[in-house]
Scaffold this active site. Structure first.
Site, PDB file in Angstrom:
ATOM      1  N   SER A 130     -45.005   8.291   2.005  1.00 16.83           N
ATOM      2  CA  SER A 130     -43.850   8.783   1.168  1.00 16.83           C
ATOM      3  C   SER A 130     -44.302  10.319   0.668  1.00 16.83           C
ATOM      4  CB  SER A 130     -43.813   7.773  -0.061  1.00 16.83           C
ATOM      5  OG  SER A 130     -42.737   8.491  -0.760  1.00 16.83           O
TER       6      SER A 130
ATOM      7  N   LYS B 170     -30.176  17.759  -5.981  1.00 14.24           N
ATOM      8  CA  LYS B 170     -30.062  18.582  -4.861  1.00 14.24           C
ATOM      9  C   LYS B 170     -29.886  20.168  -5.263  1.00 14.24           C
ATOM     10  CE  LYS B 170     -30.334  16.331  -1.010  1.00 14.24           C
ATOM     11  NZ  LYS B 170     -31.743  16.735  -0.231  1.00 14.24           N
TER      12      LYS B 170
ATOM     13  N   TYR C 280     -27.678  12.208  -7.580  1.00 12.75           N
ATOM     14  CA  TYR C 280     -28.034  13.020  -6.021  1.00 12.75           C
ATOM     15  C   TYR C 280     -27.941  14.526  -6.402  1.00 12.75           C
ATOM     16  CZ  TYR C 280     -27.426  14.217  -0.958  1.00 12.75           C
ATOM     17  OH  TYR C 280     -27.613  14.725   0.231  1.00 12.75           O
TER      18      TYR C 280
HETATM   19  N1  LIG Z   1     -26.048  14.166   6.620  1.00 17.98           N
HETATM   20  C1  LIG Z   1     -25.434  14.929   5.812  1.00 17.98           C
HETATM   21  O1  LIG Z   1     -24.358  15.333   5.806  1.00 17.98           O
HETATM   22  C2  LIG Z   1     -26.345  15.562   4.501  1.00 17.98           C
HETATM   23  C3  LIG Z   1     -25.587  16.347   3.346  1.00 17.98           C
HETATM   24  C4  LIG Z   1     -26.119  16.904   2.565  1.00 17.98           C
HETATM   25  C5  LIG Z   1     -27.552  16.946   2.487  1.00 17.98           C
HETATM   26  N2  LIG Z   1     -28.146  15.994   3.501  1.00 17.98           N
HETATM   27  C6  LIG Z   1     -29.705  15.706   3.218  1.00 17.98           C
HETATM   28  O2  LIG Z   1     -30.324  16.063   4.310  1.00 17.98           O
HETATM   29  C7  LIG Z   1     -31.587  15.230   4.339  1.00 17.98           C
HETATM   30  C8  LIG Z   1     -31.654  14.482   5.696  1.00 17.98           C
HETATM   31  O3  LIG Z   1     -30.527  13.391   5.411  1.00 17.98           O
HETATM   32  P1  LIG Z   1     -29.820  12.797   6.848  1.00 17.98           P
HETATM   33  O4  LIG Z   1     -28.505  12.855   6.607  1.00 17.98           O
HETATM   34  O5  LIG Z   1     -30.626  13.222   8.092  1.00 17.98           O
HETATM   35  O6  LIG Z   1     -30.241  11.318   6.444  1.00 17.98           O
HETATM   36  P2  LIG Z   1     -31.343  10.090   7.053  1.00 17.98           P
HETATM   37  O7  LIG Z   1     -30.935   8.860   6.198  1.00 17.98           O
HETATM   38  O8  LIG Z   1     -30.880  10.050   8.381  1.00 17.98           O
HETATM   39  O9  LIG Z   1     -32.595  10.835   7.066  1.00 17.98           O
HETATM   40  C9  LIG Z   1     -33.563  10.825   5.817  1.00 17.98           C
HETATM   41  C10 LIG Z   1     -34.721  10.246   6.130  1.00 17.98           C
HETATM   42  O10 LIG Z   1     -35.800  10.443   5.048  1.00 17.98           O
HETATM   43  C11 LIG Z   1     -36.476   9.343   5.087  1.00 17.98           C
HETATM   44  N3  LIG Z   1     -37.060   9.101   3.964  1.00 17.98           N
HETATM   45  C12 LIG Z   1     -36.398   8.522   2.831  1.00 17.98           C
HETATM   46  N4  LIG Z   1     -37.228   8.481   1.653  1.00 17.98           N
HETATM   47  C13 LIG Z   1     -38.615   9.049   2.307  1.00 17.98           C
HETATM   48  C14 LIG Z   1     -39.888   9.194   1.489  1.00 17.98           C
HETATM   49  N5  LIG Z   1     -40.032   8.826   0.102  1.00 17.98           N
HETATM   50  N6  LIG Z   1     -40.854   9.744   2.112  1.00 17.98           N
HETATM   51  C15 LIG Z   1     -40.488  10.188   3.588  1.00 17.98           C
HETATM   52  N7  LIG Z   1     -39.542   9.884   4.306  1.00 17.98           N
HETATM   53  C16 LIG Z   1     -38.422   9.444   3.457  1.00 17.98           C
HETATM   54  C17 LIG Z   1     -35.894   8.260   5.687  1.00 17.98           C
HETATM   55  O11 LIG Z   1     -36.548   7.055   6.423  1.00 17.98           O
HETATM   56  C18 LIG Z   1     -34.958   8.824   6.666  1.00 17.98           C
HETATM   57  O12 LIG Z   1     -35.458   8.894   8.129  1.00 17.98           O
HETATM   58  C19 LIG Z   1     -31.445  14.384   3.138  1.00 17.98           C
HETATM   59  O13 LIG Z   1     -32.416  15.146   2.024  1.00 17.98           O
HETATM   60  C20 LIG Z   1     -30.156  14.554   2.770  1.00 17.98           C
HETATM   61  O14 LIG Z   1     -30.005  14.459   1.346  1.00 17.98           O
HETATM   62  C21 LIG Z   1     -27.500  15.349   4.444  1.00 17.98           C
END
Ligand SMILES: NC(=O)c1ccc[n+]([C@@H]2O[C@H](COP(=O)([O-])OP(=O)(O)OC[C@H]3O[C@@H](n4cnc5c(N)ncnc54)[C@H](O)[C@@H]3O)[C@@H](O)[C@H]2O)c1
Length: 303
Positions: A75, A168, A164
């Protein structure tokens, strides 16, 4: 002609790289020659469970394509273990992409401490732990690039995402100060607010748009921000769907009152339009610039 962005001598950690945006970042860094630590705990979007196969699959993909990568299943809250994995496998660390994230969406009146705490722990404490463990190595070698993953939900707010949004935009606060502290050691620190079709946004974005918002469309910016070519620091970039742009603070010219004579809430009310008017707005880049108008007001009334 643009210069090639290469990472032959560089080691990159991408957290949460077992899927979604992180996977796309890791694959693109590797394609550009980086040795990559693919970190992922492999839990659910809500932050429950763990599964080593998420990171392992991406490592296999990178290796099949001829790249170099190792998996880390820790993690992000155990950030020092992730940095140690980079040192054990590759002997150095140059770029940290803090990407791991979860959601625990609830309106504020239904928010429970566990939802608030877990979102804080993964996004803020996790990014802190990984970056804090990498920081002495980046300082020592006088080189580093750090990227934090913010969100438009933090910048603009979003219904049901108080926890969140707090986390962020907190990461952007961290970005601003680390950019100041890191500059003299050539450690440049930026944040992105991405939009991508991933498991996190599935069901939230209309299906046709979701298909088009490919995670791969976010990664070129992240890889550029992680490169030697990038000389920008302290930035916040919105990115997705093949578009990207920079965000900055804007502050109204404001209204000044006589600090010695005193002024009342009624005076504030009478000047409200002027206080919130963005004509001739300023864009302060740092604390000194931000304080300039305030200091000018004090001087104006000093005899
Ligand atoms: N997808 C979007 O539109 C969007 C928008 C704004 C911000 N984000 C941010 O982008 C980042 C990636 O998100 P995503 O959309 O690819 O989602 P996702 O769920 O596909 O990817 C997030 C990954 O983080 C991993 N994870 C979660 N907790 C963890 C921990 N404690 N230690 C290690 N790994 C951990 C999960 O297993 C997952 O693979 C995140 O920080 C999310 O908040 C995404």
């Amino acid at each position: 002609m643009s210069q090639a962005v290469r990472f032959e001598d560089k080691v990159v950690i991408v957290t949460g790289a077992g899927g979604g945006l992180g996977r796309a970042h890791a694959l693109l860094f590797a394609k550009h020659g980086a040795r990559v630590v693919v970190n992922d705990l492999g839990g659910s979007t809500h932050g429950e469970g763990a599964n080593a196969s998420a990171a392992d699959k991406v490592v296999a993909e990178i290796r099949e394509a001829g790249g170099t990568a190792v998996a880390s299943h820790d993690s992000v809250t155990d950030g020092e273990k992730i940095v140690q994995a980079a040192l054990d496998s590759f002997g150095r660390i140059d770029v940290v992409v803090n990407n791991a994230g979860i959601l625990r969406d609830k309106t504020f009146h239904k928010m429970e401490d566990a939802d608030w705490d877990l979102v804080y722990k993964v996004h803020v404490e996790g990014a802190y732990k990984v970056t804090r463990a990498a920081w002495p190595h980046l300082r020592e070698q006088n080189y580093g690039r750090v990227i934090f993953t913010a969100s438009t939900s933090g910048i603009y707010g979003n219904f049901g995402q108080s926890n969140y949004g707090m986390a962020k935009l907190g990461l952007y606060g961290l970005t601003r100060t680390l950019a100041i502290e890191g500059r003299k050691n050539n450690i440049l620190v930026n944040a992105i607010a991405p939009t991508g079709g991933t498991r996190m946004t599935e069901g939230l974005i209309p299906p046709q748009v979701f298909e088009q918002l490919k995670p791969e469309l976010v990664s070129p910016l992240v890889v550029y921000l992680g490169s030697e070519q990038c000389q920008d620091t302290s930035g916040l970039f919105e990115v997705g769907g093949g578009w990207m742009g920079k965000v900055r603070w804007e502050r109204s010219l404001g209204a000044g009152f006589d600090p010695r004579a005193g002024f009342s809430p009624e005076d504030v009310a009478a000047h409200w339009q002027q206080i919130v008017d963005f004509d001739n707005a300023a864009h302060p880049k740092d604390n000194m610039e931000a304080l300039r108008e305030m200091m000018a007001n004090l001087q104006k009334y000093v005899v």
